[in-house]
Design a protein around this motif. Structure first.
Motif, PDB file in Angstrom:
ATOM      1  N   PHE A  75      -3.908  -2.723  -4.092  1.00 41.91           N
ATOM      2  CA  PHE A  75      -3.668  -3.933  -4.874  1.00 41.91           C
ATOM      3  C   PHE A  75      -4.353  -3.834  -6.230  1.00 41.91           C
ATOM      4  CE2 PHE A  75      -4.730  -8.252  -6.292  1.00 41.91           C
ATOM      5  CZ  PHE A  75      -3.459  -8.808  -6.332  1.00 41.91           C
ATOM      6  N   ALA A  76      -5.576  -3.323  -6.236  1.00 43.46           N
ATOM      7  CA  ALA A  76      -6.291  -3.185  -7.514  1.00 43.46           C
ATOM      8  C   ALA A  76      -5.479  -2.345  -8.493  1.00 43.46           C
ATOM      9  CB  ALA A  76      -7.663  -2.579  -7.276  1.00 43.46           C
ATOM     10  N   LYS A  77      -4.952  -1.228  -8.033  1.00 48.49           N
ATOM     11  CA  LYS A  77      -4.181  -0.355  -8.919  1.00 48.49           C
ATOM     12  C   LYS A  77      -2.861  -0.998  -9.331  1.00 48.49           C
ATOM     13  CE  LYS A  77      -6.311   3.925  -7.294  1.00 48.49           C
ATOM     14  NZ  LYS A  77      -6.179   5.147  -6.480  1.00 48.49           N
ATOM     15  N   CYS A  78      -2.220  -1.703  -8.414  1.00 50.75           N
ATOM     16  CA  CYS A  78      -0.944  -2.362  -8.724  1.00 50.75           C
ATOM     17  C   CYS A  78      -1.138  -3.483  -9.740  1.00 50.75           C
ATOM     18  CB  CYS A  78      -0.306  -2.907  -7.449  1.00 50.75           C
ATOM     19  SG  CYS A  78       0.434  -1.667  -6.384  1.00 50.75           S
ATOM     20  N   ILE A  79      -2.112  -4.356  -9.503  1.00 55.64           N
ATOM     21  CA  ILE A  79      -2.269  -5.515 -10.371  1.00 55.64           C
ATOM     22  C   ILE A  79      -2.764  -5.107 -11.751  1.00 55.64           C
ATOM     23  CG2 ILE A  79      -4.653  -6.110  -9.750  1.00 55.64           C
ATOM     24  CD1 ILE A  79      -1.710  -8.560 -10.200  1.00 55.64           C
ATOM     25  N   ILE A  80      -3.603  -4.066 -11.814  1.00 58.15           N
ATOM     26  CA  ILE A  80      -4.078  -3.592 -13.127  1.00 58.15           C
ATOM     27  C   ILE A  80      -2.932  -2.943 -13.894  1.00 58.15           C
ATOM     28  CG2 ILE A  80      -5.580  -1.882 -14.231  1.00 58.15           C
ATOM     29  CD1 ILE A  80      -7.662  -2.556 -12.059  1.00 58.15           C
ATOM     30  N   ALA A  81      -2.126  -2.141 -13.219  1.00 60.21           N
ATOM     31  CA  ALA A  81      -0.979  -1.515 -13.878  1.00 60.21           C
ATOM     32  C   ALA A  81       0.008  -2.556 -14.370  1.00 60.21           C
ATOM     33  CB  ALA A  81      -0.297  -0.550 -12.923  1.00 60.21           C
ATOM     34  N   PHE A  82       0.153  -3.647 -13.652  1.00 63.75           N
ATOM     35  CA  PHE A  82       1.145  -4.666 -13.998  1.00 63.75           C
ATOM     36  C   PHE A  82       0.624  -5.676 -15.014  1.00 63.75           C
ATOM     37  CE2 PHE A  82       3.453  -8.675 -13.103  1.00 63.75           C
ATOM     38  CZ  PHE A  82       4.746  -8.237 -13.336  1.00 63.75           C
ATOM     39  N   GLU A  83      -0.645  -6.062 -14.909  1.00 62.28           N
ATOM     40  CA  GLU A  83      -1.154  -7.170 -15.710  1.00 62.28           C
ATOM     41  C   GLU A  83      -2.131  -6.761 -16.809  1.00 62.28           C
ATOM     42  OE1 GLU A  83      -0.401 -10.251 -15.805  1.00 62.28           O
ATOM     43  OE2 GLU A  83       0.478 -10.850 -13.893  1.00 62.28           O
ATOM     44  N   ASP A  84      -2.929  -5.708 -16.581  1.00 62.54           N
ATOM     45  CA  ASP A  84      -4.064  -5.489 -17.482  1.00 62.54           C
ATOM     46  C   ASP A  84      -4.482  -4.023 -17.427  1.00 62.54           C
ATOM     47  OD1 ASP A  84      -6.283  -5.704 -19.065  1.00 62.54           O
ATOM     48  OD2 ASP A  84      -7.278  -7.250 -17.862  1.00 62.54           O
ATOM     49  N   LYS A  85      -3.750  -3.174 -18.170  1.00 59.11           N
ATOM     50  CA  LYS A  85      -3.957  -1.722 -18.051  1.00 59.11           C
ATOM     51  C   LYS A  85      -5.350  -1.294 -18.486  1.00 59.11           C
ATOM     52  CE  LYS A  85       0.952  -0.736 -18.868  1.00 59.11           C
ATOM     53  NZ  LYS A  85       1.297  -2.175 -19.040  1.00 59.11           N
ATOM     54  N   ARG A  86      -5.961  -2.024 -19.420  1.00 58.11           N
ATOM     55  CA  ARG A  86      -7.291  -1.649 -19.920  1.00 58.11           C
ATOM     56  C   ARG A  86      -8.390  -2.530 -19.319  1.00 58.11           C
ATOM     57  NH1 ARG A  86      -3.686  -0.607 -23.973  1.00 58.11           N
ATOM     58  NH2 ARG A  86      -3.558  -2.782 -24.583  1.00 58.11           N
ATOM     59  N   PHE A  87      -8.150  -3.007 -18.077  1.00 59.57           N
ATOM     60  CA  PHE A  87      -9.094  -3.919 -17.418  1.00 59.57           C
ATOM     61  C   PHE A  87     -10.508  -3.357 -17.375  1.00 59.57           C
ATOM     62  CE2 PHE A  87     -11.126  -5.259 -13.360  1.00 59.57           C
ATOM     63  CZ  PHE A  87     -11.320  -6.603 -13.655  1.00 59.57           C
ATOM     64  N   TYR A  88     -10.659  -2.087 -17.070  1.00 58.18           N
ATOM     65  CA  TYR A  88     -11.988  -1.498 -16.928  1.00 58.18           C
ATOM     66  C   TYR A  88     -12.623  -1.125 -18.275  1.00 58.18           C
ATOM     67  CZ  TYR A  88     -11.285  -1.241 -11.883  1.00 58.18           C
ATOM     68  OH  TYR A  88     -11.083  -1.558 -10.561  1.00 58.18           O
ATOM     69  N   GLN A  89     -11.857  -1.253 -19.387  1.00 58.66           N
ATOM     70  CA  GLN A  89     -12.399  -0.872 -20.692  1.00 58.66           C
ATOM     71  C   GLN A  89     -12.788  -2.079 -21.541  1.00 58.66           C
ATOM     72  OE1 GLN A  89      -9.338   0.807 -19.617  1.00 58.66           O
ATOM     73  NE2 GLN A  89     -10.801   2.276 -18.717  1.00 58.66           N
ATOM     74  N   TRP A 100       2.765   0.782  -0.341  1.00 57.03           N
ATOM     75  CA  TRP A 100       2.837   0.651  -1.798  1.00 57.03           C
ATOM     76  C   TRP A 100       3.942  -0.321  -2.194  1.00 57.03           C
ATOM     77  CZ3 TRP A 100      -0.719   1.841  -5.165  1.00 57.03           C
ATOM     78  CH2 TRP A 100      -1.624   2.859  -4.895  1.00 57.03           C
ATOM     79  N   GLY A 101       5.070  -0.279  -1.509  1.00 59.93           N
ATOM     80  CA  GLY A 101       6.157  -1.201  -1.838  1.00 59.93           C
ATOM     81  C   GLY A 101       5.775  -2.643  -1.583  1.00 59.93           C
ATOM     82  N   GLU A 102       5.114  -2.914  -0.455  1.00 65.46           N
ATOM     83  CA  GLU A 102       4.696  -4.274  -0.117  1.00 65.46           C
ATOM     84  C   GLU A 102       3.617  -4.767  -1.074  1.00 65.46           C
ATOM     85  OE1 GLU A 102       5.511  -4.053   4.715  1.00 65.46           O
ATOM     86  OE2 GLU A 102       3.641  -3.290   3.854  1.00 65.46           O
ATOM     87  N   MET A 103       2.688  -3.888  -1.430  1.00 63.14           N
ATOM     88  CA  MET A 103       1.620  -4.298  -2.333  1.00 63.14           C
ATOM     89  C   MET A 103       2.160  -4.527  -3.743  1.00 63.14           C
ATOM     90  SD  MET A 103      -1.498  -5.091  -1.862  1.00 63.14           S
ATOM     91  CE  MET A 103      -2.453  -4.142  -0.676  1.00 63.14           C
ATOM     92  N   ALA A 104       3.125  -3.714  -4.169  1.00 60.73           N
ATOM     93  CA  ALA A 104       3.737  -3.920  -5.481  1.00 60.73           C
ATOM     94  C   ALA A 104       4.470  -5.248  -5.526  1.00 60.73           C
ATOM     95  CB  ALA A 104       4.683  -2.766  -5.800  1.00 60.73           C
ATOM     96  N   THR A 105       5.092  -5.624  -4.403  1.00 58.62           N
ATOM     97  CA  THR A 105       5.773  -6.920  -4.331  1.00 58.62           C
ATOM     98  C   THR A 105       4.791  -8.056  -4.546  1.00 58.62           C
ATOM     99  OG1 THR A 105       7.389  -6.006  -2.775  1.00 58.62           O
ATOM    100  CG2 THR A 105       7.200  -8.404  -2.873  1.00 58.62           C
ATOM    101  N   LEU A 106       3.644  -7.977  -3.901  1.00 55.80           N
ATOM    102  CA  LEU A 106       2.646  -9.036  -4.060  1.00 55.80           C
ATOM    103  C   LEU A 106       2.045  -9.030  -5.459  1.00 55.80           C
ATOM    104  CD1 LEU A 106       0.727  -8.934  -0.645  1.00 55.80           C
ATOM    105  CD2 LEU A 106       2.596 -10.441  -1.352  1.00 55.80           C
ATOM    106  N   ALA A 107       1.904  -7.859  -6.063  1.00 55.85           N
ATOM    107  CA  ALA A 107       1.271  -7.778  -7.382  1.00 55.85           C
ATOM    108  C   ALA A 107       2.085  -8.477  -8.462  1.00 55.85           C
ATOM    109  CB  ALA A 107       1.045  -6.313  -7.752  1.00 55.85           C
ATOM    110  N   VAL A 108       3.410  -8.529  -8.310  1.00 55.10           N
ATOM    111  CA  VAL A 108       4.237  -9.162  -9.356  1.00 55.10           C
ATOM    112  C   VAL A 108       4.361 -10.658  -9.141  1.00 55.10           C
ATOM    113  CG1 VAL A 108       5.521  -7.018  -9.647  1.00 55.10           C
ATOM    114  CG2 VAL A 108       6.451  -8.802  -8.159  1.00 55.10           C
ATOM    115  N   LEU A 109       3.926 -11.175  -7.976  1.00 54.21           N
ATOM    116  CA  LEU A 109       4.146 -12.593  -7.678  1.00 54.21           C
ATOM    117  C   LEU A 109       3.263 -13.543  -8.484  1.00 54.21           C
ATOM    118  CD1 LEU A 109       4.828 -12.718  -3.838  1.00 54.21           C
ATOM    119  CD2 LEU A 109       6.412 -13.139  -5.716  1.00 54.21           C
TER     120      LEU A 109
END
Length: 796
Positions: free
Chosen positions: A72-86, A186-195
């Motif tokens: 989920f961490a990787k999915c939500i960061i890729a979708f919402e905030d690519k530079r979250f850790y920077q 990964w498919g299920e977690m990606a689904t939740l990340a976009v919600l």
């Protein structure tokens, strides 16, 4: 000079403003960012979800988890905030890009908010204005100062909206996929990340295409970022997306409600609890109870409950307070029968037996009278309505005979037993001891499954620990079982151990061995229908009116308690512990690992010479003796009262006295002599019993004139004679017994001759209301006198 003062003043003012701004910055965030109510969540010992309840505001919102799944961490960061850790809470590049896109589109098409800013927005729920946006930026910076990135991600995951009334990743995983988030693909977690970005995408029959498109785009983005390979992304695209929320597990609803009511007392701040329940066992017992419930409902028996305790660590392994059927309100399945006060039937008898052994009032095989008994207006009856005359105490317990139990309590005294039950932790004895009286031992009080199982567990724990504490006792063995998972208790401090306990381990050992030989009421042999692969001490109980059926069993490792009945108290024919509760008990034990039996506590037992026939300590007149282990308190019991020396003629046919024969011509022999009323029934069941020989003609009985007894009514009995169908007053069957089977008895009431009986001494009489004196005279002139009262109907 004035210029210098003004400069200093400005400097101080500037420093003050900076200090104020710094204080504002430090205290701008509340100590607790999210204050929304959370769902009550009950987990098994292995962390699996057993039960959850919706939060008080109608949202499915689980308490924040300890960590966020890596997927989920990787999915939500890729979708919402690519530079979250920077970034430090705001992403200037993303904000510039968003402003440019919004300017070109002449509308808001991109927000540029970071996950930190979104977390702030979720906590404040303010209108989305430019001022609020600026304030979110300020608070996001402050949040980054206070929290690490992982903590911020955890706050976001626990409070992000996922559509409908689902809030937070964990609730979403269970509502949409029926599984824990750590198990999602990964498919299920990606689904939740976009919600959280578009929570309305999950709606039955709508938006499926848009949801799939957003999920697939995210999967491609994950592949582009080398988080997953393209093959994994393509396979994940084939997975279905949820159409509507699923129901959450309801595998321990009554324990969840218990936790709700006890959470404040347990001093647990969160609404999530990791319990000691064994998930696999809980599910098996739920299914097992469901099968039995389906069978019993044919007889309108609607409710069933089971509790399994781990003796070794004093914890709850399974908690099924009832069959959970919320769709059928009439079944009252919401009632937690583990906490409900109910009549215990015979399940307290072993506690009385153990208490009397502990206090040196009986030995395991002491003969207890089992004859018709009337104490005031109280006349207990055995389950089979029969009588043994006298029966060994342990056998009376194994057969669950009521009359011996009442007679034992009469000896022990019911106020004393009442106090003992209180010390054992029975919390439902709300009335004084006199309110219950002798009926206390036959289910005349109310107990809970919890208290009953706790007491038997305490006895088992005490016996298990007899070696550990070198002859001392741990008072905490009788503590309530725990259902909250925590660190194992350390060995008790030596200062806590005591020299004595509620029950001596020797008494407990003898009690469990008597319970192991439990028989079906009325049967003479062991009931083999419930044969088990392991040794088991067990007891059943049935309340008056067939309202409650009980079975409780234990080994050195487990205690199992089962209750069957109707929550509303309605009785049903056939609702007995032996018929409906015991089968469930043994089926549950078949789900548990077999183990060894209790070790004999030899340091708490002593070999004693016991009279074989009476079970008392052997006296000088006891010819047949056996050596048995009894508790030290057994030394206080009396010597056998039933063996006496009698004097016979040389043919051993008649009893004699020195009035008619020289002592030198007598044979002196030990004889097992029971009182007449006991003998009357005892010799029916024991063909080897030898009644006393008659006296030789011309030899009088030298003072031993206890030859008659009344079986019914007993002395000072109060009798009510009901009217028959024809309106006439009925009759009382008076029953007497005589040592000499051929003797005649002359009956008198109030000095008026009534009748003569021989062999079978029974009379059917209808005395007038009031007190009467009954006098029996045999053909040898021996007299027996007692009183009784006939109650008038209006006074009854």
């Amino acid at each position: 000079m004035s210029i210098k003062i003004n400069a200093v003043s400005k400097l101080l003012i500037g420093d003050g403003i900076i200090c104020l701004l710094l204080c504002w910055f430090l205290f701008a965030l509340p100590a607790r960012l999210f204050v929304s109510p959370t769902s009550y969540v009950v987990e098994a010992a292995n962390g699996e979800l057993l039960n959850a309840a919706i939060a008080s505001d109608g949202q499915w919102r689980f308490p924040a988890a300890d960590s966020v799944p890596d997927k989920f961490a990787k999915c939500i960061i890729a979708f919402e905030d690519k530079r979250f850790y920077q970034h430090p809470g705001i992403d200037l590049l993303a904000m510039v890009r968003a402003m440019r896109q919004n300017f070109r589109a002449k509308g808001i098409v991109s927000g540029g908010s970071t996950l930190t800013m979104q977390t702030i927005r979720l906590s404040r729920r303010q209108d989305r204005t430019i001022i609020q946006k600026l304030f979110e930026i300020f608070l996001a910076l402050r949040l980054e100062v206070r929290h690490k990135k992982k903590e911020i991600l955890k706050l976001y995951a626990a409070n992000a909206p996922f559509g409908s009334n689902v809030v937070g990743l964990e609730a979403a995983a269970w509502r949409y996929f029926g599984r824990s988030p750590k198990t999602l693909s990964w498919g299920e977690m990606a689904t939740l990340a976009v919600l959280p970005n578009s929570p309305r995408l999950v709606h039955p029959g709508r938006n499926i295409t848009r949801l799939i498109t957003k999920r697939n785009n995210l999967l491609d983005q994950l592949a582009k970022l080398k988080i997953i390979d393209q093959a994994t992304a393509n396979l994940s695209k084939l997975e279905p997306v949820p159409g509507k929320p699923r129901p959450l597990p309801q595998n321990a609803p009554h324990l969840l409600n218990r936790f709700k009511t006890e959470r404040a007392g347990l001093k647990i701040k969160t609404t999530r609890v990791r319990t000691t329940l064994n998930e696999a066992l809980q599910l098996k017992i739920n299914a097992l109870l469901k099968r039995y419930n389906n069978r019993y409902r044919a007889n309108d028996i609607d409710n069933i409950a089971a509790l399994v305790l781990n003796v070794r660590n004093g914890t709850v392994m399974a908690y099924a307070g009832n069959i959970y059927q919320p769709e059928n309100a009439g079944l009252e399945s919401h009632v937690d029968m583990i906490r409900a006060p109910r009549s215990p039937g015979s399940t307290l008898k072993p506690l009385l037996y153990a208490s009397m052994l502990n206090d040196g009032l009986i030995l395991p095989k002491t003969l207890i009278p089992d004859i018709p008994t009337q104490i005031g207006n109280y006349s207990p009856q055995n389950y089979d309505l029969g009588y043994d005359g006298a029966i060994a105490a342990d056998r009376a317990l194994s057969r669950s005979l009521n009359i011996p139990a009442v007679r034992l309590l009469q000896t022990y005294k019911y106020p004393r037993f009442y106090d003992q039950l209180k010390k054992m932790g029975f919390s439902t004895l709300s009335q004084p001891a006199d309110h219950y009286g002798l009926s206390l031992i036959l289910g005349g009080s109310e107990v809970t499954m919890w208290d009953l199982a706790k007491t038997y567990m305490g006895m088992a724990r005490s016996l298990n620990h007899y070696n550990d504490y070198h002859g001392y006792y741990n008072p905490h063995d009788y503590d309530a079982p725990g259902y909250i998972k925590q660190k194992p208790d350390e060995k008790p401090d030596e200062n806590e151990l005591q020299r004595s306990s509620l029950l001596d381990n020797g008494a407990i050992w003898s009690t469990f061995n008597a319970m192991e030989e439990l028989m079906r009421p009325g049967d003479e042999g062991l009931w083999e229908q419930f044969s088990s692969s392991q040794r088991l001490a067990w007891k059943t109980g049935t309340s008056f009116g067939f309202r409650d059926a009980w079975a409780i069993g234990l080994t050195p490792d487990y205690v199992v308690c089962v209750w069957v009945g109707n929550a509303d108290g309605e009785g049903r024919p056939g609702l007995t512990g032996i018929d409906v509760a015991a089968p469930v008990l043994f089926d549950i034990f078949r789900q548990l690992p077999a183990g060894k039996w209790f070790e004999m506590p030899k340091n708490k037992l002593k070999k004693t010479s016991i009279c074989l026939q009476s079970g008392y300590k052997a006296g000088q007149y006891c010819p047949d003796r056996i050596e048995e282990y009894v508790s030290f308190a057994g030394e206080k019991t009396v010597i056998c009262p039933y063996h006496k020396t009698i004097h016979l003629d040389r043919s051993s046919t008649f009893r004699v006295t020195d009035q008619c024969i020289s002592p030198a011509d007598m044979i002196h022999q030990s004889w097992f002599i029971l009182p007449p009323a006991i003998e009357y029934y005892y010799k029916i069941k024991h063909s080897d019993y030898k009644p006393l020989p008659p006296f030789m003609e011309g030899c009088g009985d030298a003072g031993n004139n206890y030859v008659m007894d009344m079986i019914y009514p007993k002395n000072n009995a109060a009798i009510y004679i009901p009217l028959e169908l024809d309106g006439q007053r009925g009759k009382v069957i008076f029953t007497a017994t005589h040592k000499n089977p051929s003797a005649k008895i002359y009956w008198h009431i109030d000095d008026q001759y009534v009748a003569t009986t021989a062999h079978n001494h029974q009379l059917s009489l209808s005395p007038t209301s009031g007190k009467h004196i009954l006098t029996l005279v045999d053909d040898k002139g021996e007299r027996f006198v007692q009183q009784f009262t006939i109650l008038d109907r209006e006074k009854h």
